[in-house]
Design an enzyme around this catalytic site. Structure first.
Site, PDB file in Angstrom:
ATOM      1  N   HIS A 272       0.834  -1.210   0.000  1.00 20.87           N
ATOM      2  CA  HIS A 272       0.000   0.000   0.000  1.00 20.87           C
ATOM      3  C   HIS A 272       0.866   1.256   0.000  1.00 20.87           C
ATOM      4  CE1 HIS A 272      -3.299   2.743   1.171  1.00 20.87           C
ATOM      5  NE2 HIS A 272      -2.380   3.290   1.965  1.00 20.87           N
ATOM      6  N   GLU A 273       1.885   1.293   0.852  1.00 21.91           N
ATOM      7  CA  GLU A 273       2.741   2.474   0.926  1.00 21.91           C
ATOM      8  C   GLU A 273       3.511   2.685  -0.371  1.00 21.91           C
ATOM      9  OE1 GLU A 273       2.206   4.534   3.110  1.00 21.91           O
ATOM     10  OE2 GLU A 273       1.066   3.250   4.477  1.00 21.91           O
TER      11      GLU A 273
ATOM     12  N   HIS B 130       1.564   4.532  -2.933  1.00 23.04           N
ATOM     13  CA  HIS B 130       1.661   5.998  -2.901  1.00 23.04           C
ATOM     14  C   HIS B 130       2.887   6.477  -3.680  1.00 23.04           C
ATOM     15  CE1 HIS B 130      -1.685   6.719  -0.290  1.00 23.04           C
ATOM     16  NE2 HIS B 130      -1.184   6.022   0.705  1.00 23.04           N
TER      17      HIS B 130
END
Length: 233
Positions: free
Chosen positions: A106-107, A110
């Site tokens: 998920h990170e 970004h």
């Protein structure tokens, strides 16, 4: 009649506050529960969160972003575009659990957003500094407004509106990062089908915390709008 209207207004304000606290508490409890559950289930590939993060960065030819261990506590994971680092909490960085893999992916989602110029990022960045200022000063301005000046109260409410707008813009950005993460995890077979379901559940529960934060900000804004309206009666 004015007294009854005031009493009803106060009751509504208290209800708004209670709903806000309950929603926030439930969302945080849900994500913590899911994290604890999936942090105990190891992925068959055996890759740690740090290895998965670096692997996804390599797949997307992102060479200027480093994966580091965060000095924060549990779920302090984040992507810092200024320092160009994906900072993972110790548990996520070192462990090869479903939760670690999902959060790490998920990170990196970004980081991919920044690398590809995802449209929501620019708007969010424009509001970042005003939101920080509004978050830090709004309560002081609101208290002054309640005690001294209606104009200051209106300024405080405008500050809260900025925070609400920032939270609403953040939602699709977070959802998109999770969607990117899940797509890569599945396509690259970094998790098997059963593990994929766990990763999806983990990220969906994490997304609820952002929804709760947005609802909390909206509830807080409504609370002070009602205070202002009651004051003017």
């Amino acid at each position: 009649m004015p007294f009854v209207a005031l009493l009803e207004g106060n009751m509504m304000m208290y209800i708004i506050l209670i709903i806000s606290v309950v929603i926030s508490g439930l969302a945080q409890s849900y994500v913590t529960k899911n994290y604890q559950k999936y942090s105990k289930v190891r992925v068959l590939k055996g890759m740690s969160g740090a290895q998965v993060a670096q692997h996804i960065l390599n797949l997307n030819n992102i060479t200027d972003v480093k994966v580091i261990e965060s000095k924060g506590g549990l779920l302090s994971d984040h992507f810092d575009p200024a320092k160009k680092v994906v900072a993972l909490s110790p548990e996520v960085y070192h462990n090869n659990a479903i939760a670690s893999v999902a959060v790490a992916a998920h990170e990196v989602g970004h980081a991919i957003q920044y690398a590809t110029g995802y449209h929501g990022i620019k708007l969010r960045n424009l509001l970042l500094k005003p939101t920080i200022v509004a978050s830090q000063l709004s309560q002081i301005v609101l208290v002054i407004g309640l005690l001294v000046s209606t104009v200051m109260l209106d300024v405080g409410i405008i500050m809260l509106a900025v925070v609400v707008l920032f939270q609403l813009i953040t939602l699709p950005i977070e959802f998109d990062a999770s969607a990117r993460a899940l797509k890569i995890l599945k396509k690259e077979q970094l998790v098997d089908p059963a593990e994929y379901d766990g990763a999806k559940s983990m990220l969906n529960s994490a997304a609820l915390t952002y929804v709760a934060a947005a609802l909390g900000a909206i509830m807080n804004l409504l609370y002070y709008i009602m205070l202002r309206n009651n004051r003017r009666r």
